[in-house]
Design a protein around this motif. Structure first.
Motif, PDB file in Angstrom:
ATOM      1  N   ALA A  98       0.821  -1.216   0.000  1.00 49.89           N
ATOM      2  CA  ALA A  98       0.000   0.000   0.000  1.00 49.89           C
ATOM      3  C   ALA A  98       0.856   1.267   0.000  1.00 49.89           C
ATOM      4  O   ALA A  98       0.330   2.370   0.081  1.00 49.89           O
ATOM      5  CB  ALA A  98      -0.932   0.001   1.203  1.00 49.89           C
ATOM      6  N   GLY A  99       2.177   1.106  -0.068  1.00 50.00           N
ATOM      7  CA  GLY A  99       3.058   2.263  -0.121  1.00 50.00           C
ATOM      8  C   GLY A  99       3.370   2.877   1.231  1.00 50.00           C
ATOM      9  O   GLY A  99       3.803   4.026   1.299  1.00 50.00           O
ATOM     10  N   ARG A 100       3.178   2.133   2.296  1.00 47.26           N
ATOM     11  CA  ARG A 100       3.469   2.638   3.636  1.00 47.26           C
ATOM     12  C   ARG A 100       4.700   1.916   4.187  1.00 47.26           C
ATOM     13  O   ARG A 100       4.640   1.148   5.132  1.00 47.26           O
ATOM     14  CB  ARG A 100       2.252   2.443   4.538  1.00 47.26           C
ATOM     15  N   GLY A 101       5.821   2.186   3.551  1.00 46.57           N
ATOM     16  CA  GLY A 101       7.074   1.502   3.853  1.00 46.57           C
ATOM     17  C   GLY A 101       7.560   1.696   5.276  1.00 46.57           C
ATOM     18  O   GLY A 101       8.093   0.765   5.890  1.00 46.57           O
ATOM     19  N   ALA A 102       7.405   2.896   5.833  1.00 37.41           N
ATOM     20  CA  ALA A 102       7.877   3.153   7.194  1.00 37.41           C
ATOM     21  C   ALA A 102       7.101   2.322   8.216  1.00 37.41           C
ATOM     22  O   ALA A 102       7.689   1.743   9.140  1.00 37.41           O
ATOM     23  CB  ALA A 102       7.758   4.635   7.530  1.00 37.41           C
ATOM     24  N   ASP A 103       5.788   2.237   8.032  1.00 38.11           N
ATOM     25  CA  ASP A 103       4.965   1.435   8.937  1.00 38.11           C
ATOM     26  C   ASP A 103       5.290  -0.053   8.781  1.00 38.11           C
ATOM     27  O   ASP A 103       5.333  -0.794   9.769  1.00 38.11           O
ATOM     28  CB  ASP A 103       3.481   1.672   8.680  1.00 38.11           C
ATOM     29  N   ALA A 104       5.516  -0.474   7.535  1.00 39.57           N
ATOM     30  CA  ALA A 104       5.875  -1.871   7.288  1.00 39.57           C
ATOM     31  C   ALA A 104       7.206  -2.207   7.955  1.00 39.57           C
ATOM     32  O   ALA A 104       7.351  -3.275   8.560  1.00 39.57           O
ATOM     33  CB  ALA A 104       5.951  -2.137   5.789  1.00 39.57           C
ATOM     34  N   GLN A 105       8.167  -1.298   7.890  1.00 38.73           N
ATOM     35  CA  GLN A 105       9.466  -1.543   8.506  1.00 38.73           C
ATOM     36  C   GLN A 105       9.353  -1.615  10.028  1.00 38.73           C
ATOM     37  O   GLN A 105      10.007  -2.433  10.669  1.00 38.73           O
ATOM     38  CB  GLN A 105      10.474  -0.468   8.103  1.00 38.73           C
ATOM     39  N   ARG A 106       8.494  -0.786  10.605  1.00 41.06           N
ATOM     40  CA  ARG A 106       8.287  -0.817  12.045  1.00 41.06           C
ATOM     41  C   ARG A 106       7.763  -2.185  12.476  1.00 41.06           C
ATOM     42  O   ARG A 106       8.242  -2.767  13.462  1.00 41.06           O
ATOM     43  CB  ARG A 106       7.306   0.279  12.463  1.00 41.06           C
ATOM     44  N   LEU A 107       6.822  -2.736  11.718  1.00 40.68           N
ATOM     45  CA  LEU A 107       6.281  -4.047  12.049  1.00 40.68           C
ATOM     46  C   LEU A 107       7.317  -5.150  11.850  1.00 40.68           C
ATOM     47  O   LEU A 107       7.373  -6.111  12.620  1.00 40.68           O
ATOM     48  CB  LEU A 107       5.028  -4.339  11.227  1.00 40.68           C
ATOM     49  N   ARG A 108       8.152  -5.015  10.832  1.00 41.15           N
ATOM     50  CA  ARG A 108       9.226  -6.002  10.628  1.00 41.15           C
ATOM     51  C   ARG A 108      10.231  -5.943  11.777  1.00 41.15           C
ATOM     52  O   ARG A 108      10.747  -6.976  12.210  1.00 41.15           O
ATOM     53  CB  ARG A 108       9.918  -5.768   9.292  1.00 41.15           C
ATOM     54  N   ASP A 109      10.509  -4.740  12.272  1.00 41.76           N
ATOM     55  CA  ASP A 109      11.402  -4.602  13.427  1.00 41.76           C
ATOM     56  C   ASP A 109      10.800  -5.273  14.664  1.00 41.76           C
ATOM     57  O   ASP A 109      11.503  -5.936  15.423  1.00 41.76           O
ATOM     58  CB  ASP A 109      11.697  -3.127  13.713  1.00 41.76           C
ATOM     59  N   GLU A 110       9.507  -5.093  14.852  1.00 35.96           N
ATOM     60  CA  GLU A 110       8.825  -5.740  15.979  1.00 35.96           C
ATOM     61  C   GLU A 110       8.879  -7.269  15.825  1.00 35.96           C
ATOM     62  O   GLU A 110       9.099  -7.973  16.805  1.00 35.96           O
ATOM     63  CB  GLU A 110       7.371  -5.271  16.067  1.00 35.96           C
ATOM     64  N   ALA A 111       8.699  -7.744  14.603  1.00 35.57           N
ATOM     65  CA  ALA A 111       8.767  -9.190  14.364  1.00 35.57           C
ATOM     66  C   ALA A 111      10.152  -9.735  14.670  1.00 35.57           C
ATOM     67  O   ALA A 111      10.288 -10.849  15.190  1.00 35.57           O
ATOM     68  CB  ALA A 111       8.372  -9.495  12.921  1.00 35.57           C
ATOM     69  N   SER A 112      11.180  -8.947  14.382  1.00 39.49           N
ATOM     70  CA  SER A 112      12.539  -9.415  14.676  1.00 39.49           C
ATOM     71  C   SER A 112      12.799  -9.476  16.181  1.00 39.49           C
ATOM     72  O   SER A 112      13.546 -10.330  16.659  1.00 39.49           O
ATOM     73  CB  SER A 112      13.574  -8.544  13.971  1.00 39.49           C
ATOM     74  N   VAL A 113      12.160  -8.585  16.954  1.00 35.92           N
ATOM     75  CA  VAL A 113      12.271  -8.661  18.410  1.00 35.92           C
ATOM     76  C   VAL A 113      11.620  -9.964  18.893  1.00 35.92           C
ATOM     77  O   VAL A 113      12.197 -10.686  19.725  1.00 35.92           O
ATOM     78  CB  VAL A 113      11.600  -7.437  19.083  1.00 35.92           C
ATOM     79  N   LEU A 114      10.457 -10.278  18.364  1.00 35.91           N
ATOM     80  CA  LEU A 114       9.758 -11.496  18.776  1.00 35.91           C
ATOM     81  C   LEU A 114      10.500 -12.754  18.351  1.00 35.91           C
ATOM     82  O   LEU A 114      10.439 -13.786  19.029  1.00 35.91           O
ATOM     83  CB  LEU A 114       8.337 -11.506  18.202  1.00 35.91           C
ATOM     84  N   GLU A 115      11.211 -12.677  17.261  1.00 32.68           N
ATOM     85  CA  GLU A 115      11.923 -13.846  16.746  1.00 32.68           C
ATOM     86  C   GLU A 115      12.968 -14.351  17.738  1.00 32.68           C
ATOM     87  O   GLU A 115      13.281 -15.544  17.770  1.00 32.68           O
ATOM     88  CB  GLU A 115      12.595 -13.490  15.410  1.00 32.68           C
ATOM     89  N   ARG A 116      13.483 -13.471  18.571  1.00 33.11           N
ATOM     90  CA  ARG A 116      14.475 -13.876  19.574  1.00 33.11           C
ATOM     91  C   ARG A 116      13.939 -14.905  20.549  1.00 33.11           C
ATOM     92  O   ARG A 116      14.699 -15.636  21.176  1.00 33.11           O
ATOM     93  CB  ARG A 116      14.925 -12.665  20.388  1.00 33.11           C
ATOM     94  N   TYR A 117      12.633 -14.965  20.702  1.00 26.93           N
ATOM     95  CA  TYR A 117      12.024 -15.847  21.694  1.00 26.93           C
ATOM     96  C   TYR A 117      11.464 -17.138  21.111  1.00 26.93           C
ATOM     97  O   TYR A 117      10.854 -17.919  21.820  1.00 26.93           O
ATOM     98  CB  TYR A 117      10.928 -15.085  22.453  1.00 26.93           C
TER      99      TYR A 117
END
Length: 118
Positions: A98-117
């Protein structure tokens, strides 16, 4: 409290002290999702079997509607965390399209935090 849950809480405390707002947010959400998964459905009791109280269908007495929570294993908690991670990645893909790259990156960053667990 399981080792995984203790680690999540310890990491949340560390993130709070460091002022890492995105990490705090995702860890709080993960802990809340685990708490929701531990909740059990309240058994339905027909009104005809309940105590006679001024409010129809109400039960009387302190704690009369309390039920114990389930205790999740570490594997079950990882499933909950994995579902949270998957949801974030799916929404990130949608936002990116949808062209909202900054919001998408924020969610990917959150997913990477969760991936640690996982």
């Amino acid at each position: 409290m399981s080792a995984l849950q203790a680690q999540l809480k310890a990491d949340l405390t560390r993130a709070m002290r460091a002022g890492e707002r995105p990490t705090m947010s995702v860890l709080r959400t993960a802990l809340a999702a685990i708490a929701n998964a531990e909740a059990q459905a309240v058994p339905h009791t027909p009104a005809s079997q309940m105590n006679s109280t001024p409010i129809a269908g109400a039960t009387a007495g302190l704690g009369s509607t309390d039920i114990p929570r389930r205790t999740l294993t570490d594997d079950e908690m990882r499933e909950v965390i994995g579902a949270e991670r998957s949801e974030r990645l799916m929404v990130a893909d949608t936002l990116h399209e949808a062209g909202r790259g900054a919001d998408a990156q924020r969610l990917r960053d959150e997913a990477s935090v969760l991936e640690r667990y996982l």
